[in-house]
Design a protein around this motif. Structure first.
Motif, PDB file in Angstrom:
ATOM      1  N   HIS A   9      41.255  35.090   6.660  1.00 51.93           N
ATOM      2  CA  HIS A   9      42.072  34.657   6.171  1.00 51.93           C
ATOM      3  C   HIS A   9      41.293  35.365   5.912  1.00 51.93           C
ATOM      4  CE1 HIS A   9      43.741  35.650   3.198  1.00 51.93           C
ATOM      5  NE2 HIS A   9      44.126  35.123   2.754  1.00 51.93           N
ATOM      6  N   SER A  10      40.703  36.239   7.073  1.00 54.53           N
ATOM      7  CA  SER A  10      40.842  36.650   6.759  1.00 54.53           C
ATOM      8  C   SER A  10      41.383  38.151   6.321  1.00 54.53           C
ATOM      9  CB  SER A  10      41.477  36.423   5.508  1.00 54.53           C
ATOM     10  OG  SER A  10      42.669  36.892   4.949  1.00 54.53           O
ATOM     11  N   VAL A 145      36.842  36.618   4.987  1.00 56.52           N
ATOM     12  CA  VAL A 145      36.303  36.939   6.340  1.00 56.52           C
ATOM     13  C   VAL A 145      35.293  35.725   6.694  1.00 56.52           C
ATOM     14  CG1 VAL A 145      34.946  38.300   7.906  1.00 56.52           C
ATOM     15  CG2 VAL A 145      37.021  39.378   6.621  1.00 56.52           C
ATOM     16  N   LEU A 146      34.270  35.760   5.731  1.00 58.67           N
ATOM     17  CA  LEU A 146      33.251  34.766   5.933  1.00 58.67           C
ATOM     18  C   LEU A 146      33.523  33.421   6.439  1.00 58.67           C
ATOM     19  CD1 LEU A 146      30.650  36.042   3.523  1.00 58.67           C
ATOM     20  CD2 LEU A 146      30.972  36.730   5.942  1.00 58.67           C
ATOM     21  N   HIS A 147      34.661  32.937   5.572  1.00 58.53           N
ATOM     22  CA  HIS A 147      34.965  31.450   6.109  1.00 58.53           C
ATOM     23  C   HIS A 147      35.381  31.441   7.438  1.00 58.53           C
ATOM     24  CE1 HIS A 147      39.180  32.453   4.105  1.00 58.53           C
ATOM     25  NE2 HIS A 147      39.601  32.374   5.588  1.00 58.53           N
ATOM     26  N   HIS A 148      35.556  32.328   8.310  1.00 55.43           N
ATOM     27  CA  HIS A 148      35.916  32.315   9.715  1.00 55.43           C
ATOM     28  C   HIS A 148      34.645  32.623  10.629  1.00 55.43           C
ATOM     29  CE1 HIS A 148      40.134  31.954   9.334  1.00 55.43           C
ATOM     30  NE2 HIS A 148      39.995  32.726   8.215  1.00 55.43           N
ATOM     31  N   VAL A 149      33.334  32.594  10.114  1.00 58.22           N
ATOM     32  CA  VAL A 149      32.106  32.610  10.480  1.00 58.22           C
ATOM     33  C   VAL A 149      31.514  31.157  10.369  1.00 58.22           C
ATOM     34  CG1 VAL A 149      29.782  33.515  10.685  1.00 58.22           C
ATOM     35  CG2 VAL A 149      32.028  35.028   9.830  1.00 58.22           C
ATOM     36  N   PHE A 204      42.755  24.038   7.510  1.00 55.74           N
ATOM     37  CA  PHE A 204      41.724  24.511   7.588  1.00 55.74           C
ATOM     38  C   PHE A 204      40.173  24.173   7.828  1.00 55.74           C
ATOM     39  CE2 PHE A 204      38.069  26.736   4.758  1.00 55.74           C
ATOM     40  CZ  PHE A 204      38.456  27.957   5.037  1.00 55.74           C
ATOM     41  N   ALA A 205      40.005  22.983   7.530  1.00 54.87           N
ATOM     42  CA  ALA A 205      38.969  21.927   7.921  1.00 54.87           C
ATOM     43  C   ALA A 205      38.801  21.777   9.375  1.00 54.87           C
ATOM     44  CB  ALA A 205      39.072  20.551   7.352  1.00 54.87           C
ATOM     45  N   ARG A 206      39.967  21.604  10.057  1.00 52.64           N
ATOM     46  CA  ARG A 206      39.960  21.719  11.430  1.00 52.64           C
ATOM     47  C   ARG A 206      39.394  22.923  12.040  1.00 52.64           C
ATOM     48  NH1 ARG A 206      45.451  18.450  12.958  1.00 52.64           N
ATOM     49  NH2 ARG A 206      45.089  16.434  11.680  1.00 52.64           N
ATOM     50  N   MET A 207      39.996  24.131  11.385  1.00 52.32           N
ATOM     51  CA  MET A 207      39.669  25.461  11.978  1.00 52.32           C
ATOM     52  C   MET A 207      38.210  25.600  11.907  1.00 52.32           C
ATOM     53  SD  MET A 207      38.581  28.517  10.877  1.00 52.32           S
ATOM     54  CE  MET A 207      39.217  28.802   9.170  1.00 52.32           C
ATOM     55  N   ARG A 208      37.608  25.428  10.537  1.00 54.97           N
ATOM     56  CA  ARG A 208      36.202  25.382  10.451  1.00 54.97           C
ATOM     57  C   ARG A 208      35.286  24.657  11.417  1.00 54.97           C
ATOM     58  NH1 ARG A 208      33.297  28.744   8.476  1.00 54.97           N
ATOM     59  NH2 ARG A 208      31.715  27.066   8.001  1.00 54.97           N
ATOM     60  N   LEU A 211      34.904  26.359  14.796  1.00 51.62           N
ATOM     61  CA  LEU A 211      34.258  27.624  14.905  1.00 51.62           C
ATOM     62  C   LEU A 211      33.013  27.510  15.808  1.00 51.62           C
ATOM     63  CD1 LEU A 211      34.737  29.127  11.296  1.00 51.62           C
ATOM     64  CD2 LEU A 211      36.069  29.850  13.597  1.00 51.62           C
ATOM     65  N   PRO A 212      32.713  28.548  16.679  1.00 52.63           N
ATOM     66  CA  PRO A 212      31.094  28.602  17.336  1.00 52.63           C
ATOM     67  C   PRO A 212      30.141  28.601  16.497  1.00 52.63           C
ATOM     68  CG  PRO A 212      32.864  30.029  18.162  1.00 52.63           C
ATOM     69  CD  PRO A 212      33.527  29.537  17.093  1.00 52.63           C
ATOM     70  N   GLY A 213      29.098  27.598  16.285  1.00 50.77           N
ATOM     71  CA  GLY A 213      27.952  27.635  15.684  1.00 50.77           C
ATOM     72  C   GLY A 213      28.257  27.076  14.165  1.00 50.77           C
ATOM     73  N   HIS A 214      29.470  26.351  14.119  1.00 52.60           N
ATOM     74  CA  HIS A 214      29.787  25.687  12.729  1.00 52.60           C
ATOM     75  C   HIS A 214      28.461  24.832  12.051  1.00 52.60           C
ATOM     76  CE1 HIS A 214      31.344  22.352  10.307  1.00 52.60           C
ATOM     77  NE2 HIS A 214      31.753  23.274   9.871  1.00 52.60           N
ATOM     78  N   ARG A 215      28.508  25.313  10.923  1.00 54.90           N
ATOM     79  CA  ARG A 215      27.393  24.607  10.029  1.00 54.90           C
ATOM     80  C   ARG A 215      28.179  23.998   8.886  1.00 54.90           C
ATOM     81  NH1 ARG A 215      21.449  26.825   9.663  1.00 54.90           N
ATOM     82  NH2 ARG A 215      21.307  24.807   8.631  1.00 54.90           N
ATOM     83  N   ALA A 216      28.147  22.918   8.402  1.00 56.31           N
ATOM     84  CA  ALA A 216      28.783  22.531   6.911  1.00 56.31           C
ATOM     85  C   ALA A 216      27.957  23.337   6.071  1.00 56.31           C
ATOM     86  CB  ALA A 216      29.044  21.028   6.971  1.00 56.31           C
ATOM     87  N   THR A 217      28.838  23.752   5.061  1.00 56.03           N
ATOM     88  CA  THR A 217      28.147  24.749   3.920  1.00 56.03           C
ATOM     89  C   THR A 217      28.863  24.384   2.778  1.00 56.03           C
ATOM     90  OG1 THR A 217      27.459  26.355   5.479  1.00 56.03           O
ATOM     91  CG2 THR A 217      27.256  26.985   3.119  1.00 56.03           C
TER      92      THR A 217
END
Length: 309
Positions: A9-10, A145-149, A204-208, A211-217
């Protein structure tokens, strides 16, 4: 209502890819992505003008500046913004970077139609990997894009490290969600837009988190750019204002976004709101977006940028 299409979403204004992007039918989705980016073109032309200023590429500075030679559009989707950047920076080669071959093919076709084929090329890759062999760039643009990493901080640092001296990393993230209808639309409970926003935020919060390697930022993008070693970081927001009544293309876009919202986070709404969405997206219903004189499109996109030393 914000991004209602699959992301990484992006493919942004690009588009964005879902973290389950392998199951997305990009051939089916591509026309919707193209229409979305084409409608938003005036907003992104303003952003490109700002980037030209940051890079010293405006006419008043051109005589004393090395021209921008290499641009990457990371998460390019079908290439609408890739071609916009090619026009904004006429001395540059622009590389459309995307993991979807079907969308890269459309980017190449668009460049050919616009007479830009000699300066636009494509590279199949998805962040955070796949950029080996591309070298460096004077401008790296990435939209939604970056919010899908999973690790956004690491992704910013990766892209910042691929800039040439004096180059700019521009990250289009955040802004204002699309507003498309008045608070009270005459059917259902007033405030549908606010409830759609809340449902999207939960989705969106659930999607984040998945994600593989998710880190809260903390999404302080200028701070993330500065932490990656970039200087003169800052943000600008650009407005898209299409007042009622909408033309047919914009109406189709709004109806499509509402339909995708119902599909993606409709389960987070109550039954009455789902029924209203069904009416709004049914062209046979007189209360639908197809017939409403009060439908509009108002949104803003924020772009964050910083310079490499």
């Amino acid at each position: 209502m914000t991004d209602a299409h699959p992301h990484h979403h992006s493919h942004g204004p690009g588009h964005g890819h879902d973290h389950d992007a392998a199951h997305v039918d990009w051939d089916e989705l591509a026309p919707h992505l193209e229409r979305q980016a084409e409608i938003a073109t005036p907003m992104y032309e303003q952003a490109a003008d700002w980037l030209r200023t940051l890079l010293g590429a405006t006419e008043e500075h051109a005589s004393g500046t090395v021209p921008v030679r290499r641009i990457w559009d990371v998460g390019s989707g079908p290439g609408v913004l890739t071609c916009l950047l090619a026009r904004a920076f006429p001395d540059a080669e622009v590389v459309a970077v995307d993991p979807a071959p079907a969308l890269l093919a459309r980017a190449r076709d668009r460049a050919a139609r616009l007479g830009l084929a000699d300066r636009v090329r494509t590279h199949e890759a998805e962040l955070p990997g796949g950029l080996d062999g591309l070298g460096t760039a004077d401008l790296i643009w990435t939209s939604k894009v970056l919010h899908h990493v999973g690790d956004q901080r690491a992704a910013v640092a990766l892209l910042a490290g691929l800039l040439r001296p004096g180059g700019v990393l521009a990250v289009a993230e955040g802004g204002l969600p699309e507003r498309v209808l008045p608070r009270d639309i005459g059917i259902g409970r007033p405030g549908l837009q606010a409830r759609l926003d809340a449902a999207q935020e939960e989705w969106f919060a659930r999607m984040r988190e998945a994600l593989p390697g998710h880190r809260a930022t903390a999404e302080d993008w200028p701070a993330l750019l500065a932490a990656a070693g970039l200087r003169d970081t800052g943000s600008r927001s650009f407005l898209l204002d299409l007042p009622a009544p909408l033309d047919g293309t914009a109406r189709d876009h709004v109806a499509d976004r509402l339909s995708r919202a119902a599909e993606r986070w409709g389960e987070l709404l109550d039954e009455s709101d789902r029924a209203v969405l069904a009416r709004l997206t049914d062209p046979a219903d007189e209360a639908s977006i197809a017939h409403r004189p009060d439908a509009f499109l108002l949104t803003a996109q924020t772009v964050h940028a910083g310079h490499a030393d």
